[in-house]
Design a protein around this motif. Sequence first.
Motif, mmCIF file in Angstrom:
data_model
loop_
_atom_site.group_PDB
_atom_site.id
_atom_site.type_symbol
_atom_site.label_atom_id
_atom_site.label_comp_id
_atom_site.label_asym_id
_atom_site.label_seq_id
_atom_site.Cartn_x
_atom_site.Cartn_y
_atom_site.Cartn_z
ATOM 1 N N ALA A 1 -30.809 -0.554 -43.187
ATOM 2 C CA ALA A 1 -31.683 -0.687 -42.020
ATOM 3 C C ALA A 1 -30.862 -1.145 -40.828
ATOM 4 C CB ALA A 1 -32.793 -1.672 -42.305
ATOM 5 N N ILE A 2 -31.182 -0.593 -39.694
ATOM 6 C CA ILE A 2 -30.498 -0.982 -38.469
ATOM 7 C C ILE A 2 -31.532 -1.602 -37.545
ATOM 8 C CG2 ILE A 2 -30.720 1.042 -37.022
ATOM 9 C CD1 ILE A 2 -27.638 0.835 -36.748
ATOM 10 N N THR A 3 -31.167 -2.629 -36.827
ATOM 11 C CA THR A 3 -32.091 -3.298 -35.921
ATOM 12 C C THR A 3 -31.644 -3.042 -34.493
ATOM 13 O OG1 THR A 3 -32.482 -5.021 -37.557
ATOM 14 C CG2 THR A 3 -33.129 -5.499 -35.309
ATOM 15 N N LEU A 4 -32.551 -2.437 -33.730
ATOM 16 C CA LEU A 4 -32.292 -2.193 -32.317
ATOM 17 C C LEU A 4 -33.134 -3.185 -31.533
ATOM 18 C CD1 LEU A 4 -32.539 1.703 -32.377
ATOM 19 C CD2 LEU A 4 -30.496 0.300 -32.600
ATOM 20 N N VAL A 5 -32.472 -4.118 -30.867
ATOM 21 C CA VAL A 5 -33.185 -5.183 -30.161
ATOM 22 C C VAL A 5 -33.246 -4.912 -28.663
ATOM 23 C CG1 VAL A 5 -33.236 -7.661 -29.668
ATOM 24 C CG2 VAL A 5 -32.532 -6.852 -31.924
ATOM 25 N N THR A 6 -32.154 -4.474 -28.102
ATOM 26 C CA THR A 6 -32.092 -4.280 -26.657
ATOM 27 C C THR A 6 -31.994 -2.797 -26.316
ATOM 28 O OG1 THR A 6 -29.682 -4.363 -26.563
ATOM 29 C CG2 THR A 6 -30.869 -6.478 -26.413
ATOM 30 N N LEU A 7 -32.194 -2.477 -25.045
ATOM 31 C CA LEU A 7 -32.009 -1.096 -24.593
ATOM 32 C C LEU A 7 -30.558 -0.672 -24.779
ATOM 33 C CD1 LEU A 7 -34.166 -1.132 -21.329
ATOM 34 C CD2 LEU A 7 -34.728 -0.037 -23.502
ATOM 35 N N LEU A 8 -29.638 -1.610 -24.630
ATOM 36 C CA LEU A 8 -28.222 -1.311 -24.871
ATOM 37 C C LEU A 8 -27.996 -0.927 -26.334
ATOM 38 C CD1 LEU A 8 -25.321 -1.175 -23.845
ATOM 39 C CD2 LEU A 8 -25.113 -3.613 -24.350
ATOM 40 N N ASP A 9 -28.601 -1.678 -27.260
ATOM 41 C CA ASP A 9 -28.499 -1.346 -28.695
ATOM 42 C C ASP A 9 -28.985 0.080 -28.943
ATOM 43 O OD1 ASP A 9 -27.660 -3.946 -29.184
ATOM 44 O OD2 ASP A 9 -29.613 -4.614 -29.935
ATOM 45 N N ALA A 10 -30.119 0.424 -28.346
ATOM 46 C CA ALA A 10 -30.696 1.752 -28.537
ATOM 47 C C ALA A 10 -29.764 2.828 -27.984
ATOM 48 C CB ALA A 10 -32.063 1.836 -27.872
ATOM 49 N N GLY A 11 -29.217 2.589 -26.809
ATOM 50 C CA GLY A 11 -28.296 3.553 -26.213
ATOM 51 C C GLY A 11 -27.048 3.750 -27.041
ATOM 52 N N GLU A 12 -26.490 2.664 -27.546
ATOM 53 C CA GLU A 12 -25.294 2.754 -28.387
ATOM 54 C C GLU A 12 -25.597 3.479 -29.695
ATOM 55 O OE1 GLU A 12 -24.040 -1.314 -28.675
ATOM 56 O OE2 GLU A 12 -23.022 -1.245 -26.730
ATOM 57 N N TYR A 13 -26.782 3.242 -30.249
ATOM 58 C CA TYR A 13 -27.178 3.924 -31.485
ATOM 59 C C TYR A 13 -27.276 5.430 -31.244
ATOM 60 C CZ TYR A 13 -29.900 5.399 -35.515
ATOM 61 O OH TYR A 13 -30.322 6.062 -36.643
ATOM 62 N N ILE A 14 -27.921 5.803 -30.147
ATOM 63 C CA ILE A 14 -28.114 7.231 -29.858
ATOM 64 C C ILE A 14 -26.778 7.915 -29.597
ATOM 65 C CG2 ILE A 14 -29.125 8.886 -28.232
ATOM 66 C CD1 ILE A 14 -31.426 6.815 -27.855
ATOM 67 N N THR A 15 -25.915 7.293 -28.821
ATOM 68 C CA THR A 15 -24.627 7.926 -28.516
ATOM 69 C C THR A 15 -23.705 7.976 -29.730
ATOM 70 O OG1 THR A 15 -23.770 5.837 -27.650
ATOM 71 C CG2 THR A 15 -24.698 7.386 -26.056
ATOM 72 N N ALA A 16 -23.929 7.125 -30.720
ATOM 73 C CA ALA A 16 -23.107 7.144 -31.931
ATOM 74 C C ALA A 16 -23.574 8.190 -32.951
ATOM 75 C CB ALA A 16 -23.109 5.763 -32.586
ATOM 76 N N LEU A 17 -24.711 8.823 -32.689
ATOM 77 C CA LEU A 17 -25.204 9.846 -33.611
ATOM 78 C C LEU A 17 -24.266 11.047 -33.604
ATOM 79 C CD1 LEU A 17 -28.997 9.840 -32.635
ATOM 80 C CD2 LEU A 17 -28.028 9.041 -34.796
ATOM 81 N N PRO A 18 -24.255 11.827 -34.700
ATOM 82 C CA PRO A 18 -23.465 13.063 -34.691
ATOM 83 C C PRO A 18 -23.919 13.960 -33.533
ATOM 84 C CG PRO A 18 -24.267 12.583 -36.897
ATOM 85 C CD PRO A 18 -24.916 11.601 -35.973
ATOM 86 N N LYS A 19 -22.989 14.707 -32.967
ATOM 87 C CA LYS A 19 -23.268 15.496 -31.769
ATOM 88 C C LYS A 19 -24.495 16.401 -31.925
ATOM 89 C CE LYS A 19 -21.158 18.222 -28.215
ATOM 90 N NZ LYS A 19 -20.051 18.040 -27.330
ATOM 91 N N LYS A 20 -24.636 17.058 -33.059
ATOM 92 C CA LYS A 20 -25.759 17.970 -33.272
ATOM 93 C C LYS A 20 -27.088 17.211 -33.221
ATOM 94 C CE LYS A 20 -27.605 21.423 -36.414
ATOM 95 N NZ LYS A 20 -27.459 22.101 -37.693
#
Length: 93
Positions: A2-21
């Motif tokens: 499980a990953i915890t996204l607390v801030t908007l920065l956390d969410a942005g970093e999570y999304i940008t770390a996803l595989p490109k596709k």
Amino acid sequence: MAITLVTLLDAGEYITALPKKEHAAADWQAAMEARILVAEGGGSTLFARIGIMRALNAGKPAPPFRATAEAGEGLSAGAVKNATRKSSWWTST
């Protein structure tokens, strides 16, 4: 895991770390756009949360509808019956 996204920065970093596709998918692009709009415009973080939750649950079946709430705080039996009954404007003639 499980990953915890607390801030908007956390969410942005999570999304940008996803595989490109996956990152390029429409759901994730919409989630990132909502996150940016909230961060720049100072709006409610609820919009960003909705975008992230929709992207995380994309492709999964929707949970079953529950007409009543927990602890008896929900619709009465009559209200449930009326809510599930088709009205004349729902049906075609």
